[in-house]
Design a protein around this motif. Structure first.
Motif, PDB file in Angstrom:
ATOM      1  N   LEU A 104       0.813  -1.213   0.000  1.00  0.00           N
ATOM      2  CA  LEU A 104       0.000   0.000   0.000  1.00  0.00           C
ATOM      3  C   LEU A 104       0.849   1.268   0.000  1.00  0.00           C
ATOM      4  CD1 LEU A 104      -3.078   0.244  -0.099  1.00  0.00           C
ATOM      5  CD2 LEU A 104      -3.077   0.576   2.367  1.00  0.00           C
ATOM      6  N   GLU A 105       2.092   1.152   0.452  1.00  0.00           N
ATOM      7  CA  GLU A 105       2.986   2.312   0.466  1.00  0.00           C
ATOM      8  C   GLU A 105       3.249   2.852  -0.936  1.00  0.00           C
ATOM      9  OE1 GLU A 105       6.518   1.151   2.477  1.00  0.00           O
ATOM     10  OE2 GLU A 105       5.528   0.840   4.423  1.00  0.00           O
ATOM     11  N   ASN A 106       3.167   1.958  -1.934  1.00  0.00           N
ATOM     12  CA  ASN A 106       3.450   2.350  -3.317  1.00  0.00           C
ATOM     13  C   ASN A 106       2.193   2.641  -4.126  1.00  0.00           C
ATOM     14  OD1 ASN A 106       6.273   1.908  -2.912  1.00  0.00           O
ATOM     15  ND2 ASN A 106       5.942  -0.291  -3.177  1.00  0.00           N
ATOM     16  N   VAL A 107       1.033   2.562  -3.515  1.00  0.00           N
ATOM     17  CA  VAL A 107      -0.225   2.849  -4.214  1.00  0.00           C
ATOM     18  C   VAL A 107      -0.487   4.350  -4.160  1.00  0.00           C
ATOM     19  CG1 VAL A 107      -2.725   2.458  -4.224  1.00  0.00           C
ATOM     20  CG2 VAL A 107      -1.165   0.574  -3.673  1.00  0.00           C
ATOM     21  N   PRO A 108      -0.802   4.968  -5.286  1.00  0.00           N
ATOM     22  CA  PRO A 108      -1.046   6.413  -5.289  1.00  0.00           C
ATOM     23  C   PRO A 108      -2.299   6.781  -4.493  1.00  0.00           C
ATOM     24  CG  PRO A 108      -1.607   5.456  -7.420  1.00  0.00           C
ATOM     25  CD  PRO A 108      -0.918   4.388  -6.648  1.00  0.00           C
ATOM     26  N   MET A 109      -2.249   7.928  -3.838  1.00  0.00           N
ATOM     27  CA  MET A 109      -3.369   8.442  -3.070  1.00  0.00           C
ATOM     28  C   MET A 109      -4.295   9.248  -3.976  1.00  0.00           C
ATOM     29  SD  MET A 109      -4.524   8.711   0.180  1.00  0.00           S
ATOM     30  CE  MET A 109      -3.190   8.822   1.383  1.00  0.00           C
ATOM     31  N   VAL A 110      -5.600   8.993  -3.803  1.00  0.00           N
ATOM     32  CA  VAL A 110      -6.609   9.756  -4.540  1.00  0.00           C
ATOM     33  C   VAL A 110      -7.310  10.674  -3.549  1.00  0.00           C
ATOM     34  CG1 VAL A 110      -8.716   9.634  -5.918  1.00  0.00           C
ATOM     35  CG2 VAL A 110      -6.939   7.887  -6.191  1.00  0.00           C
ATOM     36  N   THR A 111      -7.444  11.955  -3.900  1.00  0.00           N
ATOM     37  CA  THR A 111      -8.116  12.937  -3.050  1.00  0.00           C
ATOM     38  C   THR A 111      -9.318  13.495  -3.792  1.00  0.00           C
ATOM     39  OG1 THR A 111      -6.014  13.541  -2.015  1.00  0.00           O
ATOM     40  CG2 THR A 111      -7.857  15.049  -1.708  1.00  0.00           C
ATOM     41  N   ASP A 120      -6.677   2.232  -3.308  1.00  0.00           N
ATOM     42  CA  ASP A 120      -7.299   0.958  -3.650  1.00  0.00           C
ATOM     43  C   ASP A 120      -6.345  -0.187  -3.330  1.00  0.00           C
ATOM     44  OD1 ASP A 120      -9.964   1.403  -4.651  1.00  0.00           O
ATOM     45  OD2 ASP A 120      -9.034   2.489  -6.323  1.00  0.00           O
ATOM     46  N   ILE A 121      -6.774  -1.069  -2.449  1.00  0.00           N
ATOM     47  CA  ILE A 121      -6.011  -2.280  -2.133  1.00  0.00           C
ATOM     48  C   ILE A 121      -6.197  -3.309  -3.247  1.00  0.00           C
ATOM     49  CG2 ILE A 121      -5.768  -4.168  -0.464  1.00  0.00           C
ATOM     50  CD1 ILE A 121      -6.869  -2.239   1.673  1.00  0.00           C
ATOM     51  N   LYS A 122      -7.435  -3.387  -3.740  1.00  0.00           N
ATOM     52  CA  LYS A 122      -7.774  -4.314  -4.823  1.00  0.00           C
ATOM     53  C   LYS A 122      -8.928  -3.696  -5.616  1.00  0.00           C
ATOM     54  CE  LYS A 122      -9.723  -8.928  -5.626  1.00  0.00           C
ATOM     55  NZ  LYS A 122     -10.279 -10.138  -4.967  1.00  0.00           N
ATOM     56  N   ILE A 123      -8.798  -3.696  -6.948  1.00  0.00           N
ATOM     57  CA  ILE A 123      -9.868  -3.182  -7.805  1.00  0.00           C
ATOM     58  C   ILE A 123     -10.876  -4.305  -8.047  1.00  0.00           C
ATOM     59  CG2 ILE A 123     -10.473  -2.122 -10.009  1.00  0.00           C
ATOM     60  CD1 ILE A 123      -8.726  -0.360  -8.287  1.00  0.00           C
ATOM     61  N   GLY A 124     -12.142  -4.028  -7.747  1.00  0.00           N
ATOM     62  CA  GLY A 124     -13.175  -5.034  -7.961  1.00  0.00           C
ATOM     63  C   GLY A 124     -13.539  -5.197  -9.426  1.00  0.00           C
ATOM     64  N   ARG A 185     -10.593  -1.216  -0.334  1.00  0.00           N
ATOM     65  CA  ARG A 185     -10.085   0.155  -0.360  1.00  0.00           C
ATOM     66  C   ARG A 185      -9.802   0.637   1.059  1.00  0.00           C
ATOM     67  NH1 ARG A 185     -13.492   4.397  -3.902  1.00  0.00           N
ATOM     68  NH2 ARG A 185     -12.354   3.297  -5.555  1.00  0.00           N
ATOM     69  N   ARG A 186      -8.781   1.458   1.163  1.00  0.00           N
ATOM     70  CA  ARG A 186      -8.506   2.138   2.439  1.00  0.00           C
ATOM     71  C   ARG A 186      -8.963   3.586   2.305  1.00  0.00           C
ATOM     72  NH1 ARG A 186      -3.231   1.229   5.932  1.00  0.00           N
ATOM     73  NH2 ARG A 186      -4.545  -0.573   6.391  1.00  0.00           N
ATOM     74  N   LEU A 187      -9.833   3.978   3.215  1.00  0.00           N
ATOM     75  CA  LEU A 187     -10.379   5.333   3.220  1.00  0.00           C
ATOM     76  C   LEU A 187      -9.741   6.146   4.342  1.00  0.00           C
ATOM     77  CD1 LEU A 187     -14.178   4.423   2.854  1.00  0.00           C
ATOM     78  CD2 LEU A 187     -12.582   5.029   1.007  1.00  0.00           C
ATOM     79  N   TYR A 188      -9.196   7.293   3.991  1.00  0.00           N
ATOM     80  CA  TYR A 188      -8.667   8.244   4.972  1.00  0.00           C
ATOM     81  C   TYR A 188      -9.716   9.354   5.103  1.00  0.00           C
ATOM     82  CZ  TYR A 188      -4.336   5.762   3.893  1.00  0.00           C
ATOM     83  OH  TYR A 188      -3.389   4.789   3.694  1.00  0.00           O
ATOM     84  N   ILE A 189     -10.530   9.249   6.131  1.00  0.00           N
ATOM     85  CA  ILE A 189     -11.702  10.106   6.251  1.00  0.00           C
ATOM     86  C   ILE A 189     -11.397  11.291   7.167  1.00  0.00           C
ATOM     87  CG2 ILE A 189     -14.142  10.187   6.911  1.00  0.00           C
ATOM     88  CD1 ILE A 189     -14.275   7.174   6.381  1.00  0.00           C
ATOM     89  N   PRO A 190     -11.508  12.524   6.660  1.00  0.00           N
ATOM     90  CA  PRO A 190     -11.253  13.698   7.513  1.00  0.00           C
ATOM     91  C   PRO A 190     -12.358  13.863   8.554  1.00  0.00           C
ATOM     92  CG  PRO A 190     -12.092  14.394   5.382  1.00  0.00           C
ATOM     93  CD  PRO A 190     -11.878  12.904   5.283  1.00  0.00           C
TER      94      PRO A 190
END
Length: 230
Positions: A104-111, A120-124, A185-190
């Motif tokens: 996950l460290e190498n997966v781009p962050m989407v904002t 995204d950990i895995k695309i469905g 998916r990992r969600l970073y929720i503000p």
């Protein structure tokens, strides 16, 4: 008793060079106003003196009792510390294991425009859920430190709710809407999209402060009424 005869008089100036005593035994020879006590830890140790033996014994008893209390207190403190901090934390089921975390460290962050971020950990491969449809999703909810405060995995079944209808926090609604069935998916929720009133801590769980950021790992299991397009 002949070897102790020189010590029976209070005016005696010399002590026996060798006084044979039993291990931790107190020997007493009474004379007016005096008692002779022989205290030794080993046979042959010379420790003969003239004292009041009753006071000596009382002093030893008091010291032993105090020592025992201190030892037990120290033992109790050490046990508490080991139980509270020294033992490893309980392993809880997760959607992202150690290998996943590394990748996950190498997966781009989407904002998104709302401030929600995700990876995204895995695309469905299935369909995305339309607004108003029920979805079945597994989740692991964490505070920023990684401590879990809620998890469907521990309950043994996916959480079913109506997407886009305000049944869950805003960040979770938005984050799942753009997923596909089978995806993770990992969600970073503000904080603005999380819990405005916070969450009280349950036993063994961290407290979630009002408007504090949270992290959700989610997997979209299925959408009732929609068939996956494999």
């Amino acid at each position: 008793m002949a070897s102790f005869s020189a010590l029976l008089l209070p005016s005696a100036q010399s002590f026996a060079k060798r006084a044979w005593c039993n291990h931790y035994m107190i020997s007493k020879h009474k004379i007016p106003s005096f008692e002779i006590c022989c205290l030794a830890s080993e046979p042959g140790y010379k420790a003969v003196r003239m004292r009041n033996c009753r006071e000596d014994a009382d002093l030893i008893s008091r010291r032993s009792a105090i020592g025992l209390v201190l030892v037990m207190s120290a033992f109790g403190l050490a046990t508490t510390k080991s139980n509270g901090a020294g033992l490893p934390p309980e392993q809880k089921p997760r959607l992202c294991d150690d290998v996943c975390e590394k990748e996950l460290e190498n997966v781009p962050m989407v904002t998104t425009e709302s401030g929600l971020q995700y990876k995204d950990i895995k695309i469905g491969k299935g369909p995305s859920p339309p607004v108003g449809f029920q979805v079945a999703a597994n989740y692991v909810a964490m505070v920023q430190s990684g401590q879990i405060f809620d998890s469907s995995l521990e309950k043994g079944q996916p959480y079913i709710f109506r997407i886009g209808s305000g049944q869950v926090i805003k960040g979770l609604d938005e984050g799942i809407l753009s997923m596909k069935v089978g995806g993770k998916r990992r969600l970073y929720i503000p904080g603005s999209l999380a819990f405005p009133k916070g969450l009280n801590s349950a036993p063994g769980r961290p407290r979630v402060a009002p408007n504090s950021p949270v992290v959700f790992d989610v997997s979209l299991e299925y959408v009732p009424g929609l068939e996956a397009d494999e």
